[in-house]
Design a protein around this motif. Structure first.
Motif, PDB file in Angstrom:
ATOM      1  N   SER A  36      49.468   9.916  18.102  1.00 12.29           N
ATOM      2  CA  SER A  36      49.192   8.822  19.421  1.00 12.29           C
ATOM      3  C   SER A  36      47.665   8.680  19.392  1.00 12.29           C
ATOM      4  N   GLN A  37      46.912   9.580  19.359  1.00  9.20           N
ATOM      5  CA  GLN A  37      45.460   9.481  19.431  1.00  9.20           C
ATOM      6  C   GLN A  37      45.049   8.865  18.455  1.00  9.20           C
ATOM      7  N   HIS A  38      45.596   8.876  17.103  1.00  6.92           N
ATOM      8  CA  HIS A  38      45.331   8.291  15.957  1.00  6.92           C
ATOM      9  C   HIS A  38      45.477   6.594  16.145  1.00  6.92           C
ATOM     10  N   PHE A  89      28.813  15.089  22.046  1.00  4.14           N
ATOM     11  CA  PHE A  89      30.098  15.040  21.493  1.00  4.14           C
ATOM     12  C   PHE A  89      30.974  15.071  22.655  1.00  4.14           C
ATOM     13  N   TRP A  90      31.051  16.567  23.365  1.00  4.70           N
ATOM     14  CA  TRP A  90      32.009  16.527  24.472  1.00  4.70           C
ATOM     15  C   TRP A  90      31.649  15.745  25.646  1.00  4.70           C
ATOM     16  N   ASN A  91      30.578  15.371  25.753  1.00  3.74           N
ATOM     17  CA  ASN A  91      30.168  14.470  26.866  1.00  3.74           C
ATOM     18  C   ASN A  91      30.991  13.150  26.782  1.00  3.74           C
ATOM     19  N   TYR A 119      41.060   9.132  22.342  1.00  2.00           N
ATOM     20  CA  TYR A 119      40.789   8.222  21.178  1.00  2.00           C
ATOM     21  C   TYR A 119      39.549   8.726  20.542  1.00  2.00           C
ATOM     22  N   SER A 120      39.298   8.294  19.358  1.00  2.00           N
ATOM     23  CA  SER A 120      37.951   8.737  18.639  1.00  2.00           C
ATOM     24  C   SER A 120      36.779   8.499  19.476  1.00  2.00           C
ATOM     25  N   SER A 121      35.849   9.356  19.593  1.00  2.00           N
ATOM     26  CA  SER A 121      34.685   9.142  20.512  1.00  2.00           C
ATOM     27  C   SER A 121      33.629   8.049  19.829  1.00  2.00           C
ATOM     28  N   GLY A 164      35.769  15.896  14.129  1.00  2.00           N
ATOM     29  CA  GLY A 164      36.119  16.903  15.113  1.00  2.00           C
ATOM     30  C   GLY A 164      35.010  18.048  15.078  1.00  2.00           C
ATOM     31  N   PRO A 165      35.455  19.007  16.090  1.00  2.00           N
ATOM     32  CA  PRO A 165      34.519  20.030  16.346  1.00  2.00           C
ATOM     33  C   PRO A 165      34.318  21.050  14.832  1.00  2.00           C
ATOM     34  N   ASN A 166      33.259  21.832  14.999  1.00  2.00           N
ATOM     35  CA  ASN A 166      33.197  22.827  13.795  1.00  2.00           C
ATOM     36  C   ASN A 166      34.740  23.628  13.783  1.00  2.00           C
TER      37      ASN A 166
HETATM   38  N1  3HC Z   1      37.062  12.029  19.500  1.00  2.00           N
HETATM   39  C1  3HC Z   1      37.760  12.325  20.491  1.00  2.00           C
HETATM   40  N2  3HC Z   1      38.361  13.569  20.434  1.00  2.00           N
HETATM   41  C2  3HC Z   1      38.361  14.471  19.374  1.00  2.00           C
HETATM   42  C3  3HC Z   1      37.604  14.055  18.253  1.00  2.00           C
HETATM   43  C4  3HC Z   1      37.023  12.821  18.310  1.00  2.00           C
HETATM   44  N3  3HC Z   1      36.102  12.382  17.174  1.00  2.00           N
HETATM   45  N4  3HC Z   1      37.485  15.048  17.475  1.00  2.00           N
HETATM   46  C5  3HC Z   1      38.319  16.105  18.138  1.00  2.00           C
HETATM   47  N5  3HC Z   1      38.720  15.553  19.267  1.00  2.00           N
HETATM   48  C6  3HC Z   1      39.569  16.464  20.253  1.00  2.00           C
HETATM   49  C7  3HC Z   1      41.049  16.732  19.644  1.00  2.00           C
HETATM   50  O1  3HC Z   1      41.874  15.547  19.833  1.00  2.00           O
HETATM   51  C8  3HC Z   1      41.518  17.857  20.349  1.00  2.00           C
HETATM   52  O2  3HC Z   1      41.615  17.482  21.690  1.00  2.00           O
HETATM   53  P1  3HC Z   1      43.185  17.607  22.254  1.00  2.00           P
HETATM   54  O3  3HC Z   1      43.749  18.849  22.217  1.00  2.00           O
HETATM   55  O4  3HC Z   1      43.177  16.976  23.553  1.00  2.00           O
HETATM   56  O5  3HC Z   1      43.984  16.571  21.313  1.00  2.00           O
HETATM   57  C9  3HC Z   1      40.049  18.508  20.638  1.00  2.00           C
HETATM   58  O6  3HC Z   1      39.013  17.580  20.289  1.00  2.00           O
HETATM   59  C10 3HC Z   1      39.847  19.814  19.531  1.00  2.00           C
HETATM   60  O7  3HC Z   1      39.667  19.306  18.364  1.00  2.00           O
HETATM   61  P2  3HC Z   1      40.573  19.869  17.080  1.00  2.00           P
HETATM   62  O8  3HC Z   1      39.443  19.824  15.776  1.00  2.00           O
HETATM   63  O9  3HC Z   1      41.138  20.830  17.392  1.00  2.00           O
HETATM   64  O10 3HC Z   1      41.623  18.649  16.894  1.00  2.00           O
HETATM   65  P3  3HC Z   1      42.657  18.283  15.606  1.00  2.00           P
HETATM   66  O11 3HC Z   1      43.088  19.276  14.968  1.00  2.00           O
HETATM   67  O12 3HC Z   1      43.399  17.137  16.092  1.00  2.00           O
HETATM   68  O13 3HC Z   1      41.417  17.532  14.851  1.00  2.00           O
HETATM   69  C11 3HC Z   1      40.777  15.126  14.075  1.00  2.00           C
HETATM   70  C12 3HC Z   1      40.639  16.344  15.086  1.00  2.00           C
HETATM   71  C13 3HC Z   1      40.303  15.476  12.859  1.00  2.00           C
HETATM   72  C14 3HC Z   1      40.329  13.871  14.616  1.00  2.00           C
HETATM   73  C15 3HC Z   1      42.268  15.134  13.987  1.00  2.00           C
HETATM   74  O14 3HC Z   1      43.024  14.802  15.260  1.00  2.00           O
HETATM   75  C16 3HC Z   1      42.901  14.070  13.180  1.00  2.00           C
HETATM   76  O15 3HC Z   1      42.705  14.060  11.667  1.00  2.00           O
HETATM   77  N6  3HC Z   1      43.247  12.858  13.672  1.00  2.00           N
HETATM   78  C17 3HC Z   1      43.905  11.561  12.744  1.00  2.00           C
HETATM   79  C18 3HC Z   1      42.716  10.836  12.405  1.00  2.00           C
HETATM   80  C19 3HC Z   1      41.918  10.124  13.562  1.00  2.00           C
HETATM   81  O16 3HC Z   1      42.311  10.040  14.855  1.00  2.00           O
HETATM   82  N7  3HC Z   1      41.017   9.647  13.352  1.00  2.00           N
HETATM   83  C20 3HC Z   1      40.080   8.825  14.230  1.00  2.00           C
HETATM   84  C21 3HC Z   1      39.793   7.500  13.759  1.00  2.00           C
HETATM   85  S1  3HC Z   1      40.838   6.164  13.488  1.00  2.00           S
HETATM   86  C22 3HC Z   1      39.697   5.088  12.759  1.00  2.00           C
HETATM   87  O17 3HC Z   1      38.404   5.515  12.643  1.00  2.00           O
HETATM   88  C23 3HC Z   1      40.294   3.684  12.541  1.00  2.00           C
HETATM   89  C24 3HC Z   1      39.355   3.248  11.283  1.00  2.00           C
HETATM   90  O18 3HC Z   1      40.269   2.105  10.786  1.00  2.00           O
HETATM   91  C25 3HC Z   1      38.267   2.417  11.942  1.00  2.00           C
END
Ligand code: 3HC
Length: 318
Positions: A40-42, A268-270, A108-110, A200-202
Motif C-alpha cells: 500500500s505504501q508503494h 530522513f526521519w524528519n 509514502y516515499s519521503s 530505507g534506513p541502514n
Molecule cells: N520513505 C518513507 N518511509 C520509509 C522510507 C522512505 N524512503 N524507507 C523506509 N521507510 C519506512 C518503512 O516504511 C518503515 O515504516 P513502517 O513500519 O511504518 O512501514 C520504516 O521506515 C522502517 O524501514 P524498513 O527498512 O524496516 O522498512 P521496509 O522493510 O519496508 O523497507 C522499503 C523500506 C525499502 C522502502 C520497502 O518498503 C520497499 O521496498 N517498498 C517498495 C518500494 C517502494 O515503496 N518504493 C518507493 C518509491 S516508488 C517510486 O519511486 C515510483 C517511481 O516510479 C518513481
C-alpha cells in the motif's frame, strides 16, 4: 484444533522452495500484514510521486519533452492502480488504504516531499528517483507474494523508459549553456541524498528487513540495494560532467565498491514524520483530488448498482 505451528512450517517450506504465495494460500497474519503495509505504501508513493512532475507539464521546454513527461506521469498512475489491486488480494479495501494515506497513518516515499523547482529537477527525478526505484523494483520482481511479483514485472518494463528520458534531459543540459550546466548541477545537488534515502534506513536500523528477507519479500537488503545504486550511478554522473555532492565518494579497490558519506538520518526521519518541504502540500493536493473526483466514484457505483438491479430483475422474470 488447527495446528498453527505446522501451518507456519509448511508455509516457510513453500517460501524456501521458491513456490509463490497466492491470495488463496494460507499465510501467517504477520506476512499478510507486512505485505499490506509495504504494497500500500508503494502504491501511495506512485500516486503522490505524480505531483512533483505534474508541476512541469505546462512548463516543459518542448512538445517532445511534454509528451514524454505526460506518458511517464500516466504510467505512474497505472503503477499505483496495479499495486492497489495487488494489495486488495490480501483482503483490504482500496478506500481504507487511501484513507490511511490521507490521515497520515500510512507512509509514502519521503523523496516525493521535495520540491521540483527547475526543469533540471525533472531530469534528476527520472535519472535518480526512477533509477533508485528500478534497483528496488527489479529485486521485487522475485518477491514471494505472487500478485506483487507480477505487478513488479509489468511496472519494471515502463520504469526503464522513465529513467532514460530523465537521463536524456540531463545529457541535453550538460551540453548546453553555462546556465543550463549550473541548473543541472544544482538539481543533482538537491536530489542525490534524498534518492539514497529511498532505500530505507541502514540494515542495522531496519525494522522489517530481517523478517522480510526470511519470507523472501525482500531479496536484497536496504544497504545492498543502495550500494548497487551508487556503484552504477557514479559512472553515469561522470558522463554528465557533474560532481556528486559527496566529498567521501571514492572507489574502494579492496571492497570493489564506492565508499560514500553518511546519510543525514535526522533529515530522513524528519521528512518521514511529515516535516519535509512539501509534505503538507502533497497531502492537500491528494485530498483535493479525492474530493473533486468523488462524483466520478459515485456515478460509477450508482451505475454498477443499477446494472446489478437490472440483472436481478431479468433473472427473476426469466
Ligand atoms: N520513505 C518513507 N518511509 C520509509 C522510507 C522512505 N524512503 N524507507 C523506509 N521507510 C519506512 C518503512 O516504511 C518503515 O515504516 P513502517 O513500519 O511504518 O512501514 C520504516 O521506515 C522502517 O524501514 P524498513 O527498512 O524496516 O522498512 P521496509 O522493510 O519496508 O523497507 C522499503 C523500506 C525499502 C522502502 C520497502 O518498503 C520497499 O521496498 N517498498 C517498495 C518500494 C517502494 O515503496 N518504493 C518507493 C518509491 S516508488 C517510486 O519511486 C515510483 C517511481 O516510479 C518513481
Amino acid at each position: 484444533m488447527v495446528d498453527i505451528t505446522s501451518l507456519e512450517k509448511k508455509f516457510q517450506e513453500r517460501i524456501d522452495s521458491e513456490i509463490k504465495i497466492e491470495p488463496k494460500d494460507w499465510m501467517p497474519d504477520a506476512y499478510r500484514k507486512t505485505l499490506i503495509r509495504q504494497i500500500s505504501q508503494h502504491a501511495h508513493s506512485e500516486i503522490v510521486g505524480m505531483l512533483p512532475e505534474g508541476n512541469w507539464i505546462t512548463r516543459a521546454p518542448s512538445l517532445r519533452r511534454k509528451v514524454a513527461l505526460l506518458a511517464k506521469i500516466q504510467d505512474e498512475a497505472g503503477h499505483g492502480l496495479y499495486l492497489y489491486s495487488a494489495c486488495e488480494t490480501l483482503g483490504v479495501e482500496r478506500e481504507d488504504l487511501i484513507d490511511q494515506l490521507h490521515s497520515g497513518k500510512a507512509k509514502y516515499s519521503s523523496i516525493f516531499n521535495y520540491p521540483s523547482t527547475t526543469w533540471a529537477d525533472i531530469g534528476a527525478i527520472g535519472w535518480l528517483v526512477d533509477g533508485a526505484a528500478i534497483m528496488n523494483q527489479v529485486m521485487l520482481c522475485r518477491t514471494s507474494y505472487g500478485p506483487y511479483s507480477r505487478a513488479m514485472v509489468r511496472i519494471c518494463k515502463e520504469e526503464s523508459f522513465h529513467q532514460r528520458q530523465g537521463y536524456e534531459i540531463l545529457l541535453t543540459l550538460s551540453r548546453g549553456s553555462e546556465e543550463q550546466k549550473a541548473m543541472l548541477q544544482d538539481a543533482v545537488n538537491r536530489w542525490w541524498w534524498p534518492s539514497l534515502m529511498m532505500f530505507g534506513p541502514n540494515d542495522k536500523d531496519s525494522t522489517h528487513s530481517a523478517q522480510s528477507m526470511k519470507w523472501k519479500i525482500k531479496r536484497k537488503s536496504n544497504d545492498e540495494l543502495r550500494q548497487q545504486f551508487v556503484d552504477i550511478t557514479v559512472g553515469q554522473a561522470k558522463v554528465l560532467g557533474i560532481t556528486l555532492p559527496d566529498p567521501d565518494l571514492k572507489w574502494n579497490e579492496e571492497r570493489g565498491h564506492y565508499d560514500f558519506g553518511e546519510i543525514d538520518w535526522e533529515e530522513f526521519w524528519n521528512v518521514v514524520k511529515g516535516n519535509g518541504p512539501c509534505n503538507r502540500e502533497r497531502m492537500a493536493a491528494r485530498k483535493k483530488a479525492a474530493a473533486e473526483g468523488q462524483w466520478v466514484k459515485d456515478a460509477a457505483i450508482a451505475y454498477a448498482e443499477k446494472q446489478r438491479k437490472r440483472k436481478t430483475e431479468t433473472s427473476r422474470v426469466a
